[in-house]
Design an enzyme around this catalytic site. Structure first.
Site, PDB file in Angstrom:
ATOM      1  N   LYS A  16       0.733  -1.485   0.297  1.00  0.00           N
ATOM      2  CA  LYS A  16      -0.017  -0.031  -0.230  1.00  0.00           C
ATOM      3  C   LYS A  16       1.029   1.502  -0.108  1.00  0.00           C
ATOM      4  O   LYS A  16       0.747   1.661  -0.690  1.00  0.00           O
ATOM      5  CB  LYS A  16      -0.665   0.008   1.056  1.00  0.00           C
ATOM      6  CG  LYS A  16      -1.792  -1.375   1.605  1.00  0.00           C
ATOM      7  CD  LYS A  16      -2.400  -1.033   2.932  1.00  0.00           C
ATOM      8  CE  LYS A  16      -1.999  -1.314   3.924  1.00  0.00           C
ATOM      9  NZ  LYS A  16      -1.030  -1.916   4.204  1.00  0.00           N
ATOM     10  N   ARG A  91     -10.206   0.678   8.952  1.00  0.00           N
ATOM     11  CA  ARG A  91      -9.357  -0.802   9.416  1.00  0.00           C
ATOM     12  C   ARG A  91     -10.889  -1.610   9.630  1.00  0.00           C
ATOM     13  O   ARG A  91     -10.297  -2.584  10.331  1.00  0.00           O
ATOM     14  CB  ARG A  91      -8.422  -0.306   9.987  1.00  0.00           C
ATOM     15  CG  ARG A  91      -6.865  -0.961   9.230  1.00  0.00           C
ATOM     16  CD  ARG A  91      -6.076  -0.585  11.024  1.00  0.00           C
ATOM     17  NE  ARG A  91      -5.135  -1.271  10.047  1.00  0.00           N
ATOM     18  CZ  ARG A  91      -3.566  -0.707   9.461  1.00  0.00           C
ATOM     19  NH1 ARG A  91      -3.386   0.312   9.060  1.00  0.00           N
ATOM     20  NH2 ARG A  91      -2.617  -1.263   9.628  1.00  0.00           N
ATOM     21  N   ARG A 130      11.566  -5.668   4.854  1.00  0.00           N
ATOM     22  CA  ARG A 130      11.524  -4.203   4.735  1.00  0.00           C
ATOM     23  C   ARG A 130      12.422  -2.890   5.553  1.00  0.00           C
ATOM     24  O   ARG A 130      12.827  -3.216   6.679  1.00  0.00           O
ATOM     25  CB  ARG A 130      10.067  -3.663   4.963  1.00  0.00           C
ATOM     26  CG  ARG A 130      10.012  -2.171   5.193  1.00  0.00           C
ATOM     27  CD  ARG A 130       8.374  -1.859   5.163  1.00  0.00           C
ATOM     28  NE  ARG A 130       7.738  -2.860   6.192  1.00  0.00           N
ATOM     29  CZ  ARG A 130       6.690  -2.782   6.036  1.00  0.00           C
ATOM     30  NH1 ARG A 130       5.963  -1.451   5.439  1.00  0.00           N
ATOM     31  NH2 ARG A 130       6.205  -3.020   8.096  1.00  0.00           N
ATOM     32  N   ARG A 163      11.340  -1.006  10.946  1.00  0.00           N
ATOM     33  CA  ARG A 163      10.008  -0.883  11.989  1.00  0.00           C
ATOM     34  C   ARG A 163       9.466  -2.251  12.571  1.00  0.00           C
ATOM     35  O   ARG A 163      10.141  -3.128  12.613  1.00  0.00           O
ATOM     36  CB  ARG A 163       8.421  -0.756  11.414  1.00  0.00           C
ATOM     37  CG  ARG A 163       8.726   0.268  10.738  1.00  0.00           C
ATOM     38  CD  ARG A 163       7.371   0.545   9.456  1.00  0.00           C
ATOM     39  NE  ARG A 163       6.143  -0.381  10.036  1.00  0.00           N
ATOM     40  CZ  ARG A 163       5.116  -0.267   9.760  1.00  0.00           C
ATOM     41  NH1 ARG A 163       5.082   0.683   8.497  1.00  0.00           N
ATOM     42  NH2 ARG A 163       4.077  -1.435  10.038  1.00  0.00           N
ATOM     43  N   ARG A 174       0.133  -8.873  13.256  1.00  0.00           N
ATOM     44  CA  ARG A 174      -0.454  -8.254  12.613  1.00  0.00           C
ATOM     45  C   ARG A 174      -2.028  -8.379  11.688  1.00  0.00           C
ATOM     46  O   ARG A 174      -2.751  -7.886  11.090  1.00  0.00           O
ATOM     47  CB  ARG A 174       0.043  -7.378  11.830  1.00  0.00           C
ATOM     48  CG  ARG A 174       0.596  -6.375  13.238  1.00  0.00           C
ATOM     49  CD  ARG A 174       1.482  -5.338  12.328  1.00  0.00           C
ATOM     50  NE  ARG A 174       1.820  -5.180  11.160  1.00  0.00           N
ATOM     51  CZ  ARG A 174       2.762  -4.405  10.380  1.00  0.00           C
ATOM     52  NH1 ARG A 174       4.101  -5.017  11.031  1.00  0.00           N
ATOM     53  NH2 ARG A 174       2.673  -4.021   9.400  1.00  0.00           N
TER      54      ARG A 174
HETATM   55  P1  AP5 Z   1       4.820  -1.781   1.810  1.00  0.00           P
HETATM   56  O1  AP5 Z   1       4.144  -0.595   0.755  1.00  0.00           O
HETATM   57  O2  AP5 Z   1       5.325  -1.020   3.036  1.00  0.00           O
HETATM   58  O3  AP5 Z   1       3.390  -2.409   2.405  1.00  0.00           O
HETATM   59  P2  AP5 Z   1       2.273  -2.087   3.046  1.00  0.00           P
HETATM   60  O4  AP5 Z   1       0.746  -2.317   2.643  1.00  0.00           O
HETATM   61  O5  AP5 Z   1       2.174   0.187   3.352  1.00  0.00           O
HETATM   62  O6  AP5 Z   1       2.689  -2.622   4.478  1.00  0.00           O
HETATM   63  P3  AP5 Z   1       2.013  -1.626   5.964  1.00  0.00           P
HETATM   64  O7  AP5 Z   1       3.181  -2.936   6.867  1.00  0.00           O
HETATM   65  O8  AP5 Z   1       2.800  -0.118   6.443  1.00  0.00           O
HETATM   66  O9  AP5 Z   1       0.791  -1.472   6.815  1.00  0.00           O
HETATM   67  P4  AP5 Z   1       0.110  -2.183   7.868  1.00  0.00           P
HETATM   68  O10 AP5 Z   1      -1.152  -1.633   7.074  1.00  0.00           O
HETATM   69  O11 AP5 Z   1       0.406  -3.190   8.270  1.00  0.00           O
HETATM   70  O12 AP5 Z   1       0.865  -1.113   8.393  1.00  0.00           O
HETATM   71  P5  AP5 Z   1       0.266   0.205   8.881  1.00  0.00           P
HETATM   72  O13 AP5 Z   1       1.200   1.150   8.626  1.00  0.00           O
HETATM   73  O14 AP5 Z   1      -1.010   1.409   8.732  1.00  0.00           O
HETATM   74  O15 AP5 Z   1       5.534  -3.093   1.605  1.00  0.00           O
HETATM   75  C1  AP5 Z   1       6.040  -3.848   2.171  1.00  0.00           C
HETATM   76  C2  AP5 Z   1       7.283  -4.049   1.382  1.00  0.00           C
HETATM   77  O16 AP5 Z   1       7.420  -5.308   0.732  1.00  0.00           O
HETATM   78  C3  AP5 Z   1       8.492  -3.199   1.475  1.00  0.00           C
HETATM   79  O17 AP5 Z   1       9.809  -4.152   1.766  1.00  0.00           O
HETATM   80  C4  AP5 Z   1       8.154  -3.187  -0.423  1.00  0.00           C
HETATM   81  O18 AP5 Z   1       9.820  -3.025  -0.761  1.00  0.00           O
HETATM   82  C5  AP5 Z   1       7.532  -4.430  -0.825  1.00  0.00           C
HETATM   83  N1  AP5 Z   1       7.075  -4.322  -1.895  1.00  0.00           N
HETATM   84  C6  AP5 Z   1       5.853  -3.822  -2.211  1.00  0.00           C
HETATM   85  N2  AP5 Z   1       5.251  -4.198  -3.342  1.00  0.00           N
HETATM   86  C7  AP5 Z   1       6.120  -4.983  -4.034  1.00  0.00           C
HETATM   87  C8  AP5 Z   1       5.666  -6.098  -4.732  1.00  0.00           C
HETATM   88  N3  AP5 Z   1       4.301  -5.625  -5.463  1.00  0.00           N
HETATM   89  N4  AP5 Z   1       6.263  -7.008  -5.027  1.00  0.00           N
HETATM   90  C9  AP5 Z   1       7.806  -6.943  -4.232  1.00  0.00           C
HETATM   91  N5  AP5 Z   1       7.717  -6.364  -2.609  1.00  0.00           N
HETATM   92  C10 AP5 Z   1       6.665  -5.555  -2.815  1.00  0.00           C
HETATM   93  O19 AP5 Z   1       0.183   0.224  10.606  1.00  0.00           O
HETATM   94  C11 AP5 Z   1       0.762   0.101  11.775  1.00  0.00           C
HETATM   95  C12 AP5 Z   1      -0.161   0.034  12.704  1.00  0.00           C
HETATM   96  O20 AP5 Z   1      -0.767   1.313  13.333  1.00  0.00           O
HETATM   97  C13 AP5 Z   1      -1.139  -0.931  13.066  1.00  0.00           C
HETATM   98  O21 AP5 Z   1      -0.792  -2.003  13.764  1.00  0.00           O
HETATM   99  C14 AP5 Z   1      -2.091  -0.342  13.624  1.00  0.00           C
HETATM  100  O22 AP5 Z   1      -1.330  -1.227  15.543  1.00  0.00           O
HETATM  101  C15 AP5 Z   1      -2.351   0.897  14.028  1.00  0.00           C
HETATM  102  N6  AP5 Z   1      -2.903   1.658  13.126  1.00  0.00           N
HETATM  103  C16 AP5 Z   1      -3.046   2.460  11.863  1.00  0.00           C
HETATM  104  N7  AP5 Z   1      -3.784   2.214  10.737  1.00  0.00           N
HETATM  105  C17 AP5 Z   1      -4.849   2.430  11.784  1.00  0.00           C
HETATM  106  C18 AP5 Z   1      -6.503   2.454  11.961  1.00  0.00           C
HETATM  107  N8  AP5 Z   1      -6.599   3.077  11.211  1.00  0.00           N
HETATM  108  N9  AP5 Z   1      -6.912   2.152  13.406  1.00  0.00           N
HETATM  109  C19 AP5 Z   1      -6.265   1.528  14.398  1.00  0.00           C
HETATM  110  N10 AP5 Z   1      -5.413   1.822  14.770  1.00  0.00           N
HETATM  111  C20 AP5 Z   1      -4.328   1.203  12.902  1.00  0.00           C
END
Ligand code: AP5
Length: 224
Positions: A16, A91, A130, A163, A174
């Site tokens: 994402k 979410r 990552r 991270r 997660r």
């Molecule tokens: P990347 O693009 O970083 O993946 P992502 O989908 O953005 O993953 P996140 O881990 O950031 O998502 P998340 O939803 O768990 O975390 P968030 O920060 O929102 O890609 C990942 C890796 O793969 C990278 O190394 C990249 O290079 C590689 N890659 C990407 N695309 C690729 C491809 N096509 N092919 C190969 N490799 C690829 O949330 C963190 C925490 O915050 C949550 O756990 C929760 O505690 C809290 N939180 C956040 N939002 C909320 C909410 N709305 N409500 C409640 N709690 C929340």
């Protein structure tokens, strides 16, 4: 082009954030990633960060009312009046209902929910490799997308770190939280005709060109 009000949906590590960087370049949309907002708040030690820290660390969601307040502030700020890209929000069904209600009360609606999907084993592989830069959160992968100089961001020269919530046991938590609390949104948005699916196992370039093509079609349909 007409207003683009978009959310990115999908499991942790599906890509994402990777796609968001490209879409922000393409469309110049204000970008709100709730995970980044929470990590900044934790680093700055604000009240939001203090409440979120233990939950984020364990891979659990923060309460809906806390995160909904953060998004409502952004919608009221004026900078998202011509469109936005949300990443990591909504979410839960409760968050999706809040967003729909907030947009409706402003005479607006969501353009699409963009689901980037990937299986659990692929997500675990990706998150263990990552790295993100400390300055702007630019994303790399040690094997599939390494920086030119190890440990240094190509774009702004800042340090790359892993991270805290990318430890294997937290990633598994997660993923479980995603399947239980966030995946029901896939049907919720499909029932409302808003869901667009993308295969996140394709290369970042392929995923990007498919999303762009879909958004171009949606923009054309909106003008007809
Ligand atoms: P990347 O693009 O970083 O993946 P992502 O989908 O953005 O993953 P996140 O881990 O950031 O998502 P998340 O939803 O768990 O975390 P968030 O920060 O929102 O890609 C990942 C890796 O793969 C990278 O190394 C990249 O290079 C590689 N890659 C990407 N695309 C690729 C491809 N096509 N092919 C190969 N490799 C690829 O949330 C963190 C925490 O915050 C949550 O756990 C929760 O505690 C809290 N939180 C956040 N939002 C909320 C909410 N709305 N409500 C409640 N709690 C929340």
């Amino acid at each position: 082009m007409s207003e683009l009000n978009l959310v990115l949906l999908g499991p942790p590590g599906a890509g994402k954030g990777t796609q968001a960087e490209r879409l922000v370049d393409d469309f110049g949309l204000p970008y709100y990633a709730t995970g980044n907002i929470l990590r900044e708040a934790i680093a700055e030690g604000t009240e939001l960060g203090r409440q979120a820290a233990p939950l984020v660390e364990q891979g659990k969601l923060v309460p809906d009312d806390l995160i909904c307040g953060v998004i409502a502030e952004r919608l009221d700020s004026g900078e998202a009046d011509d469109g936005f890209l949300l990443d990591g929000f909504p979410r839960t069904i409760g968050q999706a209902e809040m967003l729909a209600g907030a947009l409706e009360s402003r005479g607006r609606s969501l353009t699409a929910a963009l689901l980037i999907d990937a299986p659990d084993d692929e997500v675990i592989r990706r998150l263990s490799g990552r790295r993100q830069c400390v300055k702007a959160g630019h994303v790399y992968h040690v094997e599939s997308d390494p920086p030119r100089n190890e440990g240094v961001c190509d774009q702004d020269g800042s340090r790359l770190i892993q991270r805290d919530d990318d430890k294997p046991e937290t990633v598994r938590k997660r993923l479980a939280v995603y399947h239980e609390q966030t995946e029901p949104l896939v049907d919720w948005y499909a029932e409302r005709g808003l869901l667009r699916r993308f295969d996140g196992t394709r290369t970042p370039e392929e995923v990007h060109s498919r999303i762009r093509a879909t958004l171009a079609t949606l923009a054309l349909e909106a003008e007809i």
